[in-house]
Design an enzyme around this catalytic site. Structure first.
Site, mmCIF file in Angstrom:
data_model
loop_
_atom_site.group_PDB
_atom_site.id
_atom_site.type_symbol
_atom_site.label_atom_id
_atom_site.label_comp_id
_atom_site.label_asym_id
_atom_site.label_seq_id
_atom_site.Cartn_x
_atom_site.Cartn_y
_atom_site.Cartn_z
ATOM 1 N N ARG A 196 -11.165 0.449 -6.199
ATOM 2 C CA ARG A 196 -11.914 1.110 -4.945
ATOM 3 C C ARG A 196 -10.750 1.920 -4.002
ATOM 4 O O ARG A 196 -9.479 1.674 -4.429
ATOM 5 C CB ARG A 196 -12.606 0.509 -4.091
ATOM 6 C CG ARG A 196 -11.664 -0.851 -3.158
ATOM 7 C CD ARG A 196 -11.499 -0.344 -1.915
ATOM 8 N NE ARG A 196 -10.438 -1.457 -1.338
ATOM 9 C CZ ARG A 196 -9.129 -0.960 -1.387
ATOM 10 N NH1 ARG A 196 -8.644 -0.067 -2.020
ATOM 11 N NH2 ARG A 196 -8.416 -1.858 -0.617
ATOM 12 N N GLU A 235 -9.760 1.514 8.043
ATOM 13 C CA GLU A 235 -8.948 0.528 7.419
ATOM 14 C C GLU A 235 -8.696 -0.736 8.359
ATOM 15 O O GLU A 235 -8.493 -0.327 9.494
ATOM 16 C CB GLU A 235 -7.528 1.402 7.226
ATOM 17 C CG GLU A 235 -7.087 1.269 5.884
ATOM 18 C CD GLU A 235 -7.793 1.393 4.805
ATOM 19 O OE1 GLU A 235 -8.236 0.342 4.248
ATOM 20 O OE2 GLU A 235 -7.709 2.567 4.364
ATOM 21 N N ASP A 257 -12.458 -4.523 8.185
ATOM 22 C CA ASP A 257 -13.441 -5.490 7.541
ATOM 23 C C ASP A 257 -13.196 -6.810 8.108
ATOM 24 O O ASP A 257 -14.230 -7.526 8.630
ATOM 25 C CB ASP A 257 -13.441 -5.463 6.175
ATOM 26 C CG ASP A 257 -12.067 -5.619 5.690
ATOM 27 O OD1 ASP A 257 -11.216 -5.935 6.301
ATOM 28 O OD2 ASP A 257 -12.028 -6.028 4.146
ATOM 29 N N GLY A 273 -2.892 -0.369 -4.052
ATOM 30 C CA GLY A 273 -3.729 -0.292 -2.869
ATOM 31 C C GLY A 273 -5.117 -0.231 -3.323
ATOM 32 O O GLY A 273 -6.194 0.544 -2.646
ATOM 33 N N SER A 303 -6.925 -2.018 -5.110
ATOM 34 C CA SER A 303 -7.942 -3.182 -5.472
ATOM 35 C C SER A 303 -7.890 -3.839 -6.831
ATOM 36 O O SER A 303 -9.028 -4.129 -7.410
ATOM 37 C CB SER A 303 -9.325 -3.194 -4.773
ATOM 38 O OG SER A 303 -9.172 -3.607 -3.548
ATOM 39 N N SER A 304 -7.129 -3.556 -7.627
ATOM 40 C CA SER A 304 -7.023 -4.109 -9.150
ATOM 41 C C SER A 304 -7.167 -5.684 -9.042
ATOM 42 O O SER A 304 -7.848 -6.123 -9.908
ATOM 43 C CB SER A 304 -5.828 -3.395 -9.751
ATOM 44 O OG SER A 304 -4.562 -4.128 -9.250
ATOM 45 N N ASP A 340 -13.041 -5.283 -0.268
ATOM 46 C CA ASP A 340 -12.774 -4.948 -1.622
ATOM 47 C C ASP A 340 -13.949 -5.448 -2.649
ATOM 48 O O ASP A 340 -14.330 -4.801 -3.507
ATOM 49 C CB ASP A 340 -11.435 -5.293 -2.068
ATOM 50 C CG ASP A 340 -10.477 -4.989 -1.206
ATOM 51 O OD1 ASP A 340 -10.535 -4.037 -0.348
ATOM 52 O OD2 ASP A 340 -9.400 -5.482 -1.217
HETATM 53 C C1 GLA Z 1 -6.817 -4.966 1.917
HETATM 54 C C2 GLA Z 1 -7.953 -6.456 2.124
HETATM 55 C C3 GLA Z 1 -9.289 -5.682 2.593
HETATM 56 C C4 GLA Z 1 -9.021 -4.791 3.765
HETATM 57 C C5 GLA Z 1 -7.881 -3.602 3.336
HETATM 58 C C6 GLA Z 1 -7.529 -2.821 4.449
HETATM 59 O O1 GLA Z 1 -7.635 -4.229 0.664
HETATM 60 O O2 GLA Z 1 -8.120 -7.018 0.803
HETATM 61 O O3 GLA Z 1 -10.125 -6.666 2.940
HETATM 62 O O4 GLA Z 1 -8.620 -5.308 5.159
HETATM 63 O O5 GLA Z 1 -6.838 -4.315 2.953
HETATM 64 O O6 GLA Z 1 -8.573 -1.962 5.178
#
Ligand code: GLA
Length: 464
Positions: A32, A38, A41, A135, A137-138, A184
């Site tokens: 993603r 940012e 969440d 960054g 989300s792999s 993510d």
């Molecule tokens: C990482 C975390 C998410 C979120 C982002 C920052 O990807 O896994 O939950 O907090 O950082 O937005």
């Protein structure tokens, strides 16, 4: 985790080569980017991520025992095996197999009592093209993909509740030590082609159509920030600081104290219906770092209680006071202004106000840099280069501390934009063996995670 596009087309036949029998299912899960919102969440404030086209893929076949066998097309990830137990002990820290263990532990732990003991393992061949430690989300994609593989191997997909699995997997990933907020895993499971998601965790989301004339460009700063490594502590500091700030503000506002066993006070929850909270918080928390002793004194708690209730990580370890103290005012300013920017960006996207979208992305980047402290000089430089070559907006995306920026670029100028960024940022830098298309690429919003039965398996079922 791995990326090996050349080997992906024939993942099922490679599976047969590795395991001697064909796979029954192919599970896939996307990475993603986050357009805006940012580090919001975990504060129950909104974010606006989208699933990208790049995905983890797992070809699998159920086994008749309780073993899970994993092979990876990337030779950097050695094969791993483990058994399904109520408590699965982790591999050493940083081992890729821990993401699979996290997924399986999470599914087993949250299963209804009657189903706890009753699981089959599976053979899996893993591949993917999501750049790692970027960054993007792999790792969450691998966790979600493994969970889907595990559910498929056990015939439990028909009952799949995507939102519930996303929550489960967000908690499951704490197994690897990062106290992520759930964005993510949610976008990985709930993402939709051509749409971003307005995500308001816990539990609320809505698709937001992306303008068809804008491309989403992703550029890697070449600073690597693996979640399982040093970035974990840097990341975890932020949710902890927000938790401390929320507890202090609740006390200061005279709200009833919660027991440490309850979910931590969340800034989002605290701010709802209190538009004045930001000013109040900044007056009260100030700009200087807080010492843990001061925080405990303000709360009227012994230090030990503060540590146990608010400084203990999900892994049980107590977070040590940073040298510059806990930066509570700056973190709250980021969280609350960022939450407001997400709503403003949603409106601006709907109204086609490109200049406003760009301005909000710029303000988000500045806040991530100055108040949250998660940018790097490389990310700042990439944002500048991006704007110079025509992006309407650009900002760091994901946890920060390196990794990628996201940029919105008019499709009409996309080739020139990519070439310009390539020349201005990457020329003369060491790509560490990576190819251009793994550090600088355009993507559309892609679909969420999915599992398909493989054709031979369908045919076999029809014949029996
Ligand atoms: C990482 C975390 C998410 C979120 C982002 C920052 O990807 O896994 O939950 O907090 O950082 O937005």
């Amino acid at each position: 985790m791995a990326w090996n596009p050349a080997g992906m087309a024939d993942l099922p036949s490679l599976f047969e080569t590795v395991y001697g029998r064909p796979p029954t299912h192919l599970a896939t899960a996307p990475g993603r980017v986050n357009l805006i919102g940012e580090h919001t969440d975990y504060n129950a404030l909104p974010a606006m991520p989208l699933a990208i086209e790049r995905r983890i893929r797992i070809a699998l076949r159920p086994r008749l025992d309780r073993q899970i066998h994993l092979a990876n097309l990337d030779p950097g990830f050695a094969p791993r095996r483990f058994g399904i137990e109520p408590e699965i002990a982790p591999f050493p820290q940083g081992d890729w197999g821990n993401y699979a263990k996290a997924a399986v532990s999470g599914v087993v732990r949250d299963a209804p009592d009657a189903e706890r003991g009753d699981w089959l393992g599976f053979d899996a061949l893993v591949s993917g093209d999501i750049p790692r430690a970027a960054g993007l989300s792999s790792s969450s994609a691998l966790v979600v993909c493994t969970a889907l593989a595990f559910l498929a191997a056990n015939g439990r997909l028909p009952r799949l509740d995507r939102a519930a699995l996303a929550e489960q997997m967000a908690r499951a990933e704490w197994y690897v030590g990062t106290q992520g907020g759930g964005m993510d895993q949610a976008v990985c499971l709930l993402g939709r082609a051509e749409h971003a998601l307005l995500l308001e965790l816990p539990g609320r989301w809505q698709p937001v159509r992306m303008p068809s004339d804008l491309a989403v460009a992703v550029a890697h700063s070449l600073v690597f920030a693996p979640k399982s490594d040093g970035a974990r502590l840097l990341y975890n500091r932020r949710p902890i600081e927000c938790r401390l700030a929320a507890a202090l503000l609740a006390k200061n506002l005279g709200l009833p104290e919660r027991s440490p066993a309850e979910p931590p006070w969340l800034l989002g929850e605290l701010s709802r219906g209190r538009p004045e909270l930001l000013k109040h918080a900044l007056d009260f928390l100030g700009e200087d770092g807080w010492r843990e002793g001061e925080i405990a004194a303000q709360l009227g708690w012994p230090l030990e209680r503060l540590r146990a209730a608010l400084l203990r990580g999900k892994d049980g370890r107590i977070f040590a006071e940073p040298e510059d103290g806990f930066q509570l005012g700056r973190r709250v300013r980021h969280a609350l202004t960022e939450g407001a920017r997400v709503h403003a960006a949603l409106q601006a996207l709907r109204d086609g106000r490109r200049d406003q979208v760009g301005g909000l992305m710029a303000a988000s980047h500045a806040s991530c840099r100055d108040d949250l402290g998660v940018s790097t000089p490389e990310l700042d430089a990439l944002v500048e280069v991006s704007k110079r070559h025509g992006a309407i907006g650009a900002r760091l995306t994901g946890a920060g501390f390196g990794g990628c920026i996201v940029a919105l670029v008019p499709r009409t100028i996309l080739p020139g934009y990519l070439e310009g960024v390539w020349q201005d940022y990457y020329a003369g830098r060491d790509l560490g063996g990576r190819r251009r298309e793994d550090v600088l690429f355009a993507t559309a919003a892609g679909p969420g995670a999915a599992v398909e039965e493989i054709a031979e398996e369908k045919a076999r079922k029809r014949a029996t």
